[in-house]
Design a protein around this motif. Structure first.
Motif, PDB file in Angstrom:
ATOM      1  N   ALA B 143      97.793 -85.227  25.894  1.00 35.13           N
ATOM      2  CA  ALA B 143      97.110 -83.935  25.778  1.00 35.13           C
ATOM      3  C   ALA B 143      98.054 -82.862  25.248  1.00 35.13           C
ATOM      4  O   ALA B 143      97.659 -81.997  24.464  1.00 35.13           O
ATOM      5  N   ALA B 144      99.314 -82.924  25.679  1.00 32.91           N
ATOM      6  CA  ALA B 144     100.270 -81.908  25.231  1.00 32.91           C
ATOM      7  C   ALA B 144     100.557 -82.059  23.736  1.00 32.91           C
ATOM      8  O   ALA B 144     100.713 -81.060  23.018  1.00 32.91           O
ATOM      9  N   TYR B 146      98.434 -83.300  21.533  1.00 33.73           N
ATOM     10  CA  TYR B 146      97.240 -82.772  20.849  1.00 33.73           C
ATOM     11  C   TYR B 146      97.226 -81.257  20.854  1.00 33.73           C
ATOM     12  O   TYR B 146      96.870 -80.610  19.868  1.00 33.73           O
ATOM     13  N   ALA B 147      97.613 -80.671  21.970  1.00 32.10           N
ATOM     14  CA  ALA B 147      97.607 -79.211  22.045  1.00 32.10           C
ATOM     15  C   ALA B 147      98.524 -78.619  20.972  1.00 32.10           C
ATOM     16  O   ALA B 147      98.193 -77.626  20.317  1.00 32.10           O
ATOM     17  N   GLN B 148      99.683 -79.264  20.811  1.00 31.16           N
ATOM     18  CA  GLN B 148     100.630 -78.786  19.802  1.00 31.16           C
ATOM     19  C   GLN B 148     100.045 -78.925  18.391  1.00 31.16           C
ATOM     20  O   GLN B 148     100.146 -78.024  17.561  1.00 31.16           O
ATOM     21  N   ILE B 150      96.889 -79.045  17.522  1.00 29.83           N
ATOM     22  CA  ILE B 150      95.781 -78.106  17.308  1.00 29.83           C
ATOM     23  C   ILE B 150      96.326 -76.700  17.078  1.00 29.83           C
ATOM     24  O   ILE B 150      95.862 -75.962  16.203  1.00 29.83           O
ATOM     25  N   GLN B 151      97.351 -76.346  17.854  1.00 33.97           N
ATOM     26  CA  GLN B 151      97.965 -75.031  17.673  1.00 33.97           C
ATOM     27  C   GLN B 151      98.548 -74.898  16.261  1.00 33.97           C
ATOM     28  O   GLN B 151      98.315 -73.901  15.568  1.00 33.97           O
ATOM     29  N   GLN B 187      89.765 -86.288  19.605  1.00 33.28           N
ATOM     30  CA  GLN B 187      89.879 -85.884  21.015  1.00 33.28           C
ATOM     31  C   GLN B 187      88.519 -85.777  21.682  1.00 33.28           C
ATOM     32  O   GLN B 187      88.438 -85.546  22.879  1.00 33.28           O
TER      33      GLN B 187
END
Lengths: 1025, 479
Positions: B143-144, B146-148, B150-151, B187
């Motif tokens: 998840a981390a 993916y978060a990066q 997406i950011q 995701q």
């Protein structure tokens, strides 16, 4: 001046002794043969003459009290008092005891007797015994603890190591000092060399401080001697052949193997092998079909190579000036097509006495070298392609541009490259020019204090030309444009040395010697690389070329040094020596550029003790011990290794489909982190030895034990790939070498039949003591997709010798399905596949089951040199061997691996099948699902060998006959025949057990199919006029 | 002292692109890794090297060289991107240009992490330049990562220009949004994906649309066409040169894909039977044979070399395929340059054909999936039919007899079919399989030899385990 007759008469008539008189005489050896070129000196003066070709001399002496000193290389010097004699005939004794031999120790010389470090010397005769182009090759097997390993085609430097490997990241090349000048030896003619002295231990080598960890090899070139001008001619010619070849499949066997391999995997016959194609002519206009073709690719690629060397030298001089000059030519054709090396060199060395106090002199050498070599395509060596090429294909196709025939990957089902085409179409040359000269001035203030100043320049340039024409072999190789690469690298080194030397004996007992040196060495390297394409094969320059790129850089470094050494001996019995060198080298990180390298040694000449005088059988006995600190030459790391520079414009991306150089796509990057603490790798060494001579030194023995520990090993710390950037090189890790060396000889130096046997034995053990603190501290290397699927072949880890072979252990072949299921889980395995050992017993065969499979380092090395003479005949035999090392026979993966279709060794026909189960060759199946090719014990073989390195038989023409038939013009002629590498005893199955390294360290002992050492037959002639 | 001006920062960005198109990534190992993890390819024959065959057979281990190359390549991209993002604040001479450079760096870093996280799971998340060799990073949560991603893509989309305002080949806002759509779909955020995809302009100087001719997307003369959102640029200097890993301004700029797959060259990977039989054909009862079949693959009897040559069985080394029960030799056509070259030239020719990474047709297919997943079946079918209506494809609109669209499940099948035939061998299928497998969309596992609990992810490379103490001991399950 008086005529001899007058002088004669005067001495007879006069009743009072005349102040000056003439002495004549003849010098012979013990057998009575005349000795030419013997120096006859009046003791205590610089007055000297040389004996003529018939051994006679004539010298004027000042008075009756004069003493004549007769000296000649290889003979004990003899003193004779004049005291009334007018004719003095002298018979010189052969001097093998080497007691008075002078040893070059760096910034000076010492008598052998007073040396306390481990120093080995090799004379000019030994250096020129072998038909080799380089001094390094000539040293193989001559010095205990020094190993030389062949590493390529003619003109390629071998791997030279003194006392094992002491660095992980950098080569083990010793420091070469040529006439006081550090530099490379490629431009040297071995026949110009007077002596080679090898400083092996740190107490001796530390005088060269920061560059001495790998040992120091001091080369002294020949000087002119006093006496009549002598002209020497030395010439040989020979032929070289490959010693061994593979037993490869012929066309019919290939067809059989192809079906076994591809058929097992359900792959259809490659189109070429289908009858309709296979029975076609090999090219339009030929009456021969592929089916009828049976090319022996080894025959096509290997050839006999001619080897020749010719040297002319002139030497002579008088009390005031002496000169040695020579011109040489060496030419060696390779034993494979497209390889060659030649060298032309010219030397002039001279010395001049200006007056009683001042001597000046110079050495000057210039050389032109030319090497043609092959650049293997990718990692595939030419020999790999020789093995892989299909026997049904011809070498040539006159219809193709360039004239060669190449396989078509799809059509033939395999993609080797025609090795003959590869070697001949691509022209790769190194064109070198070297000029090295230095001049010295010596001022003798007093007999015990002198000052020496040396200035030298070493300029070398190498132009590497690579040319590929437009060609197309109809298959795997073609080039639609001609390409031209011109890379020029040149370097200029200047050296400025100021030295004060003190040498005095006080009260006949206390001998003190000392030196103080200040030295500055600067180096500048210039590099210019150019590339371009031509659309034709006529213009071979970059004039009007397309795709032109060029790059120019230069780098510099400076070494400042202060050197001091003090030696003391008491009555020649107790010897003590200490030295220190402080080096400052620009390449290290700021604040870490200076370092001290101290050394000390002691010696005890036991034979000089009064209690030993009674023991007649012991002629020499000396104990020695030394300790020293040395460093690794920092310039091997480049000139700015501590800082990671941004490569500005160092890469490019073709935005908008615009090719390089014309767009805004040039990119900048850096690929390593910087290390602002980078400093010297330091080695601390201890050496203990003794020298023993028995029966007037007829029997001699020297033995040494040593221990060397290197700290601060400079390594590229293995970085996790996720950092995306290479770690910096850093001082991490340490390593130790321990060893034992022995040199023993028996020398029969009188009588008609004389001989000399010298045996050399060396043993060394290496152990890595620590590596980087991060992770599990291992360094793997050598992986290559072609050679075992890409897994590493060597591993370096703590507690083990450096770069041991690394892989799986083969336990046998799975004979049936039950065998497979009963074994630990081994992915892809089927009956007929190799069974690997479950080392960690976890029920799965995986990377954790890889183990140490042996070391490339021999358990010991040895050699035996036998020379003999009887009347006019002489004989030399030189055996050299290594024992207990392993070779990773990667080339066997090519020859027998069977992972893809290529031509192979005939052994593949013995592959396992359900009906042929009694075999050590696993099943043939394309794709190799079990990875039978993976690095494993299957490919590790014994590397022990014993080689007759040289056999030589010579004959000296009778001198009386020679003189009378040439009217005294020719004084000496020797003719000889010899053979190099006549035979080798080894169990190794590859072409040559002498295996070097593919690309730097950590791949030593992996046989990737390198250029093998040839066998040479030659005949030669040496003459003196 | 470097990376202080906008020009230097841009040079840093160019170096990211450079490594992206080198041997470890798009010019070779990257497409091998994607292809061998999909069900679109089969081994061409005995010439396929062992590490590639291992990936197809799912017998790869942590030392597999192909997988290691891609891992190393992407992390080099990430490092170079981090150099740009770390140094951007120092640049004051042209803030707008610096901002654009940062956008490109973030786009490339996001793409790298998306490949890594989708194929390896949670990977070390490095977003700044390591200062010393012990700056190790552990495996981050999926998840981390993916978060990066997406950011980064959101940031990139906000600052990057349209295609009219930048060099051909540089990342654009459309590329960032298209990539963001892919990522969010993977995701499961279909609404977010749809929003991102809809930001891609369809008209004007920066707009995208389908090319009337399908083959324009795979040929040299029609690079950077109206359908192409992001491509990796290759140039053929005419000397048969290929860069095996060197880094200098003079290296060859070609891709070796033609040499690897071309029917008359190595032919290392060929289309799988499953892929070949996926195309609608009159032989299996479809109203029309899909023309994309013969645009995507060559079979014996096809003409090539600008119509001057006819392909034969004997020209094609290695394995045969089975199409509708008939055994014949079939090879890839997409991205090959044999269409304009003779067999003897093409058999060894690395090519300069640009690798299309994001095409507008993928955007439409992704929009179809987003619509279907968010309950808009009609919208989904509409997007699918836009694909089928391409002038030289002109396949009958859904629904067809073979592909009804009465339910979400029906449309899912149609999307899976349409994506396979439209985007075959474009290095997307293996990522789609990961997403669709999780949703249970496959009635039978698409990957032969697939071992559940292991083969969803690749093993962490041995070199990473050996040298990163924070990753050691954290291998993926089953290895």
């Amino acid at each position: 001046a008086n005529t001899p007759a007058v002088s004669w008469r005067m001495t007879h008539i006069a009743t009072k002794p005349e102040p000056a008189r003439v002495i004549t005489g003849k010098v012979t050896d013990e057998s009575g043969a005349a000795l030419a070129g013997v120096t006859v000196t009046i003791k205590g003066t610089t007055t000297a003459v040389g004996t003529s070709s018939n051994g006679t001399f004539r010298i004027e002496v000042p008075n009756e009290q004069a003493i004549l000193v007769f000296s000649f290389v290889g003979f004990a010097s003899t003193e004779v008092a004049v005291s009334g004699q007018s004719v003095i005939n002298v018979s010189l004794k052969g001097d093998s005891k080497a007691l008075n031999e002078i040893v070059v120790v760096g910034y000076g010389t010492q008598k052998r007797a007073s040396v306390t470090g481990a120093v080995s010397s090799v004379n000019s005769k030994t250096i020129s015994a072998l038909p080799v182009g380089g001094v390094d090759q000539a040293l193989q097997g001559r010095v205990s603890g020094l190993t030389v390993t062949n590493n390529g085609s003619p003109g390629s430097a071998p791997i030279v190591q003194i006392r094992g490997v002491s660095s992980i990241g950098y080569g083990a090349d010793p420091l070469y000092i040529i006439d006081g000048f550090p530099g490379s030896i490629g431009s040297l003619d071995p026949r110009d060399i007077q002596s080679v002295d090898v400083l092996k231990d740190a107490s001796a080598a530390a005088i060269y401080g920061s560059r001495a960890t790998n040992g120091v090899i001091i080369i002294t070139t020949k000087k002119g001697s006093t006496g009549k001008i002598q002209v020497g001619f030395d010439s040989y010619a020979g032929v070289q052949k490959v010693t061994k070849t593979y037993d490869l499949l012929n066309t019919n066997q290939y067809l059989q193997y192809e079906r076994a391999l591809n058929g097992a995997a359900g792959i259809g016959l490659p189109p070429r092998l289908q009858p309709a194609n296979f029975n076609l002519p090999i090219y339009a206009g030929s009456s021969q079909t592929f089916a009828q073709t049976n090319t022996d690719w080894q025959d096509a690629y290997f050839k006999n190579g001619v080897l020749q060397q010719h040297t002319v030298s002139v030497s002579g001089g008088n009390e005031n000036s002496r000169i040695f000059t020579s011109a040489g030519y060496f030419d060696q054709d390779g034993i494979t097509v497209g390889t060659n090396f030649s060298r032309k060199n010219f030397r002039i060395n001279s010395d001049h006495n200006i007056n009683k106090f001042i001597t000046i002199g110079e050495t000057f050498n210039t050389s032109v070298t030319r090497q043609r070599f092959g650049i293997p395509p990718g990692n595939r060596t030419p020999i790999t392609n020789v093995i892989r090429m299909q026997p049904y294909l011809p070498v040539y196709n006159p219809n193709n541009m360039g004239g060669f025939f190449g396989p078509q990957s799809s059509f033939d089902g395999a993609d080797p490259v025609n090795p003959v085409e590869q070697a001949l179409i691509n022209e790769n040359r190194n064109l070198g020019v070297g000029i090295r000269g230095n001049a010295y001035l010596t001022v003798k203030f007093t007999p015990w204090l002198k000052f020496n100043s040396t200035y030298g320049i070493d300029y070398g340039t190498n132009r590497q030309e690579q040319y590929t024409p437009i060609y197309n072999d109809g298959g795997t190789s073609s080039s639609p444009l001609a390409s031209i690469t011109e890379n020029t690298n040149s370097g200029t080194t200047t050296l400025y040395t100021q030295q004060l030397t003190f040498d005095h004996t006080f009260a006949a007992k206390h001998h003190v010697s000392a030196i103080a040196v200040y030295e500055v060495q600067t180096n500048r390297g210039d590099s210019q690389n150019s590339f371009g394409n031509q659309n034709n094969n006529t213009i071979r320059t970059l004039h009007n070329a397309t795709n032109i790129t060029t790059d120019y850089t230069y780098t510099t470094n400076v070494l400042h040094s202060l050197v001091g050494r003090v030696g003391y001996d008491f009555e020649g019995k107790y010897l003590v020596s200490g030295s220190i060198r402080r080096d400052g080298l620009s390449v290290w990180a700021p604040g870490h550029k200076y370092e001290n390298f101290p050394a000390a040694s002691v010696g005890w000449k036991v034979d000089q003790e009064s209690f030993m005088k009674g023991i007649k059988s012991i002629s020499e006995f000396k104990l020695r011990a030394g300790y020293g600190v040395t460093g690794i030459n920092g310039t091997v790391l480049g000139n700015y290794p501590y800082v990671s520079n941004v490569s500005a414009g160092g890469t490019t991306y073709p935005f908008g489909n615009l090719a390089t150089g014309v767009n805004s796509g040039n990119g900048s990057f850096y690929s390593n982190l910087s290390n602002y603490f980078l400093h010297w790798e330091k080695t601390k060494s201890t050496n203990i030895g003794f020298d023993l001579g028995l029966f007037q030194n007829a029997f001699t023995l020297s033995a040494e034990v040593y221990k060397r520990k290197t700290d601060g090993l400079i390594l590229t710390v293995p970085a996790p790939p996720s950092q995306g950037v290479g770690a910096p090189i850093a001082n991490v890790g340490s390593m130790q070498n321990k060893g034992f060396e022995l040199t023993a000889g028996y020398h029969k130096t009188s009588g008609e039949f004389r001989y000399d046997i010298t045996g050399v034995f060396g043993l060394s053990r290496n152990k890595v003591l620590s590596l980087t603190g991060a992770a599990n501290g291992t360094i793997t290397a050598g992986g290559d997709a072609d050679f075992g699927g890409g897994g590493p072949i060597t591993n370096t880890s703590v507690g083990q010798p450096i770069q041991y072979f690394y892989g799986y252990v083969v336990e046998g072949i799975f004979q049936n399905a039950a065998d497979v299921s009963g074994h630990a889980t081994q992915t892809g395995a089927a009956p007929g596949d190799l069974k690997f050992k479950d080392v960690n017993k976890d029920g799965v065969i995986d990377a954790n089951d890889r183990v140490n499979l042996g070391s490339y380092l021999p358990k010991f090395t040895y050699s035996l040199n036998y020379t003999a003479s009887y009347k006019n005949f002489d004989l030399a035999l030189f055996f050299q061997g290594v024992y207990g090392n392993k070779i990773f026979n990667a080339e066997k993966i090519i020859a027998e691996g069977m992972s893809r279709l290529f031509n192979s060794d005939v052994n593949v026909l013995r592959a396992w099948t359900p009906t042929n189960t009694n075999t050590d060759i696993p099943r043939a199946i394309s794709g190799d699902p079990n990875s039978n090719v993976r690095p494993s014990s299957r490919w590790v073989e014994s590397g022990s060998y014993l080689r007759l390195k040289n056999l030589q038989l010579g004959y000296n023409l009778p001198q009386t006959w020679l003189r009378s038939s040439t009217n005294n013009l020719v004084s000496k002629v020797r003719i000889y025949v010899s053979s190099t590498n006549l035979f080798t005893i080894t169990k190794y199955t590859g072409l040559d057990p002498e295996v070097g390294s593919k690309n730097g360290t950590l791949t030593n002992g992996i046989d990737y199919g390198q250029y093998p050492t040839p066998r040479v037959f030659q005949a030669g002639l040496q003459a003196t006029f | 002292n470097y990376y202080k001006t906008a020009a230097q920062l841009k040079a840093g960005v160019n170096a990211i692109y450079a490594v992206m198109h080198q041997n470890n990534l798009v010019s070779r190992e990257w497409y091998y890794l994607h292809d061998t993890r999909s069900d679109e390819v089969a081994p061409g024959g005995g010439q396929l090297e062992a590490p590639r065959l291992q990936l197809i057979n799912n017998t790869d281990d942590p030392t597999n060289s192909v997988m290691n190359s891609v891992w190393n390549g992407w992390y080099t991209v990430i490092f170079r991107a981090n150099v740009v993002t770390d140094n951007a604040s120092n640049v004051t001479d042209d803030p707008a240009d610096a901002k654009k450079s940062v956008g490109e760096a973030k786009f490339l870093r996001a793409w790298a992490y998306f490949d890594l996280v989708s194929m390896w799971g949670g990977v070390p998340l490095v977003t700044s330049v390591p200062k010393n060799p012990t700056d190790f990073k552990p495996r981050a949560d999926v998840a981390a990562v993916y978060a990066q991603i997406i950011q980064d893509l959101t940031d990139a989309a906000a600052v990057l220009p349209g295609k009219s305002a930048t060099d051909k080949g540089r990342a654009t806002a459309a590329a960032a949004n298209a990539m963001l759509g892919r990522v969010l779909m993977q995701q499961g955020d279909y609404a977010g994906a749809k929003a991102a995809l809809l930001k891609i302009p369809t008209s004007g100087a920066d707009g995208y649309s389908l090319t009337p001719r399908y083959l324009d997307n795979f040929e040299i003369a029609t690079e950077f066409n109206q359908e192409s959102i992001f491509e990796v640029v290759f140039v053929d200097k005419g000397d048969n040169g290929y860069n095996w890993g060197g880094e200098s301004a003079t290296e060859a700029q070609s891709t070796v894909r033609n040499q690897e797959y071309c029917p008359v060259a190595w032919r290392n990977l060929i289309p799988s039977n499953k892929y070949l039989n996926e195309f609608e054909s009159t032989a299996t009862g479809a109203a029309k044979t899909d023309p994309r079949f013969s645009y995507s693959v060559y079979q014996s009897g096809d003409v090539y070399n600008n119509g001057a040559s006819v392909l034969t069985d004997a020209d094609q080394n290695g394995n045969s395929s089975v199409l509708h029960g008939v055994t014949k030799k079939i090879s890839w056509r997409k991205f090959m340059i044999i269409y304009q070259e003779s067999a003897s030239t093409a058999s060894f020719h690395p090519g300069g054909n640009n690798q299309r990474i994001i095409r507008y047709s993928e955007v439409l297919l992704n929009l179809a999936e987003c619509a279907n997943e968010t309950g808009d079946i009609a919208g989904a079918v509409n997007y699918l039919n836009m694909i089928r209506a391409r002038a030289d494809v002109a396949m009958p609109s859904y629904p067809t007899a073979q592909y009804p669209v009465g339910s979400k499940a029906d449309v899912t099948k149609a999307i899976m079919h349409e994506k396979m035939v439209e985007l075959g061998d474009e290095e997307l299928r293996n990522i789609d399989i990961l997403r669709w497998r999780k949703k249970g969309y496959f009635t039978t596992e698409p990957i032969a030899n697939f071992k559940a609990g292991r083969d969803e992810l690749l093993p962490i490379p041995q070199a990473e385990l050996d040298n990163n103490p924070l990753v050691a001991g954290h291998q993926n399950p089953g290895y």
